[in-house]
Design an enzyme around this catalytic site. Structure first.
Site, PDB file in Angstrom:
ATOM      1  N   TRP A 173       0.775  -1.288  -0.156  1.00 33.40           N
ATOM      2  CA  TRP A 173       0.133  -0.078   0.101  1.00 33.40           C
ATOM      3  C   TRP A 173       0.919   1.132   0.132  1.00 33.40           C
ATOM      4  CZ3 TRP A 173      -4.180  -1.613  -1.741  1.00 33.40           C
ATOM      5  CH2 TRP A 173      -4.781  -2.801  -1.561  1.00 33.40           C
TER       6      TRP A 173
ATOM      7  N   ASP B  81      -1.081   6.949   6.457  1.00 35.86           N
ATOM      8  CA  ASP B  81      -2.012   6.042   6.119  1.00 35.86           C
ATOM      9  C   ASP B  81      -2.239   5.205   7.195  1.00 35.86           C
ATOM     10  OD1 ASP B  81      -3.741   3.929   5.290  1.00 35.86           O
ATOM     11  OD2 ASP B  81      -2.676   3.590   3.487  1.00 35.86           O
TER      12      ASP B  81
ATOM     13  N   LYS C 239     -11.062  -1.946   9.117  1.00 42.12           N
ATOM     14  CA  LYS C 239     -10.334  -2.681   9.761  1.00 42.12           C
ATOM     15  C   LYS C 239     -10.849  -2.332  11.140  1.00 42.12           C
ATOM     16  CE  LYS C 239      -7.812  -2.935   6.232  1.00 42.12           C
ATOM     17  NZ  LYS C 239      -7.740  -4.220   5.413  1.00 42.12           N
TER      18      LYS C 239
END
Length: 355
Positions: free
Chosen positions: A100, A167, A191
């Site tokens: 990511w 992030d 999440k």
């Protein structure tokens, strides 16, 4: 009983599912479903206000930082961050710690110049780089705090002479952070905060509107701030369920309490991985994630039989990402120590079967 170790969309508390299910049929005795209620109604405006208030309280978000609930996931933020913070001709600094992070770098390079200050790609992202320097002439420094695929996590905010962007999609609300240390935080909800469909953004107001870029309004943070996250129709249901989950977290005692639970869960599982001769952790011990525990079998032929045993024991979502294989146990906030203990029991049972 099922124990969900999936990486996301992931487990949420049972009481959150139950309350959300009731709201799908009849939201707050309105006679309407939460799925059909107007986002301009006073009932949903109250949901939006409470969700923002809970984020501000649980994370101790200081004055001067705006909270947004946007769509498009963290992947949209890969582009929105440089659009809003990187001036034409400027430079942004990035730390490359996994899939990511590398995707964020790729998107930022489409907007402007990017300096990758360090990377752990040389070891398949099994560690967090140390000893790098962030250039003082960068517009901002970006890092991914937790790497879901490779099972590493950054626990200390990196030192930076420029605004820090992170992030935090997979560890937001799992541990205490000092929001004041960051210029911008973004996190997909799926999440620890809520279901897929909403993305949390916390941004320091003074950083915005300084690039000289003319942006489409939908990609500009400032119109979203001015409209209270209602510049366009927001993801109503995802925000509502996030509110329920934040209520649950507050009732448990907040981030400090859940952090201690997460430490215990991670320690319990890593201790078994290190003890059990059939398994081996993949991440550098000092950088092991508390959220995504990655491990493999010492004998590749044991992988499929262990997954079958896990399935029989109600342990789901353990198969590692297709790019790395092995196993990944995602132990987010809502997964109880009971689930972790069930996985440990299965690992010990598998050891007995293969002596």
């Amino acid at each position: 009983m099922k124990h969900n170790f999936g990486a996301g969309p992931c487990i949420l508390p049972q009481e959150v599912f139950e309350e959300a299910a009731r709201a799908v049929v009849n939201f707050n005795d309105t006679g309407l479903s939460i799925l059909e209620i107007s986002h301009r109604s006073k009932e949903f405006e109250a949901v939006m206000a409470e969700t923002e208030r809970l984020v501000r309280e649980l994370l101790a978000v200081p004055h001067g930082h705006s909270i947004l609930f946007l769509q498009g996931g963290a992947s949209t933020q890969f582009a929105m961050v440089p659009m809003n913070l990187l001036p034409p001709g400027g430079k942004a600094a990035y730390l490359d710690t996994g899939t990511w992070a590398s995707k964020a770098i790729k998107e930022a390079k489409k907007i402007g110049d990017v300096s990758v200050v360090a990377s752990s790609s040389d070891a398949n992202y099994t560690y967090i780089p140390k000893g790098y320097e962030v250039p003082g002439d960068a517009a901002y420094f970006h890092y991914t705090s937790n790497n879901t695929i490779f099972g590493t996590e950054v626990f200390e905010t990196p030192q930076s002479p420029v605004p820090v962007v992170s992030d935090m999609s997979s560890d937001i609300l799992s541990r205490r952070i000092n929001v004041a240390d960051f210029g911008l935080i973004y996190a997909g909800a799926q999440k620890n905060m809520g279901p897929a469909g909403v993305t949390l953004v916390i941004v320091k107001d003074e950083l915005l509107g300084k690039t000289g870029r003319t942006l489409p309004a939908i990609f500009d943070y400032q119109p979203h701030i001015a409209a209270g996250s209602m510049y366009n129709t927001p993801p109503v249901f995802s925000i509502y369920v996030s509110m329920l989950n934040l209520r649950w977290l507050k009732a448990k005692g907040g981030v400090d309490v859940i952090e201690q639970e997460n430490i215990i869960k991670a320690r319990t599982l890593y201790d078994e991985i290190d003890r059990n001769p059939l398994f081996r952790g993949t991440a550098a011990p000092e950088d092991r994630s508390r959220m995504n525990v990655t491990f493999v079998t010492e004998n590749k032929e044991h992988e499929a039989p262990f997954l079958e045993l896990a399935k029989e024991r109600g342990l789901v979502g353990l198969k590692g990402h297709r790019s790395v294989g092995g196993f990944r146990a995602s132990i987010y906030n809502a997964l109880s120590i009971t689930g972790v203990n069930a996985l440990v029991d299965a690992m010990q049972e598998f050891e007995e079967q293969n002596k």
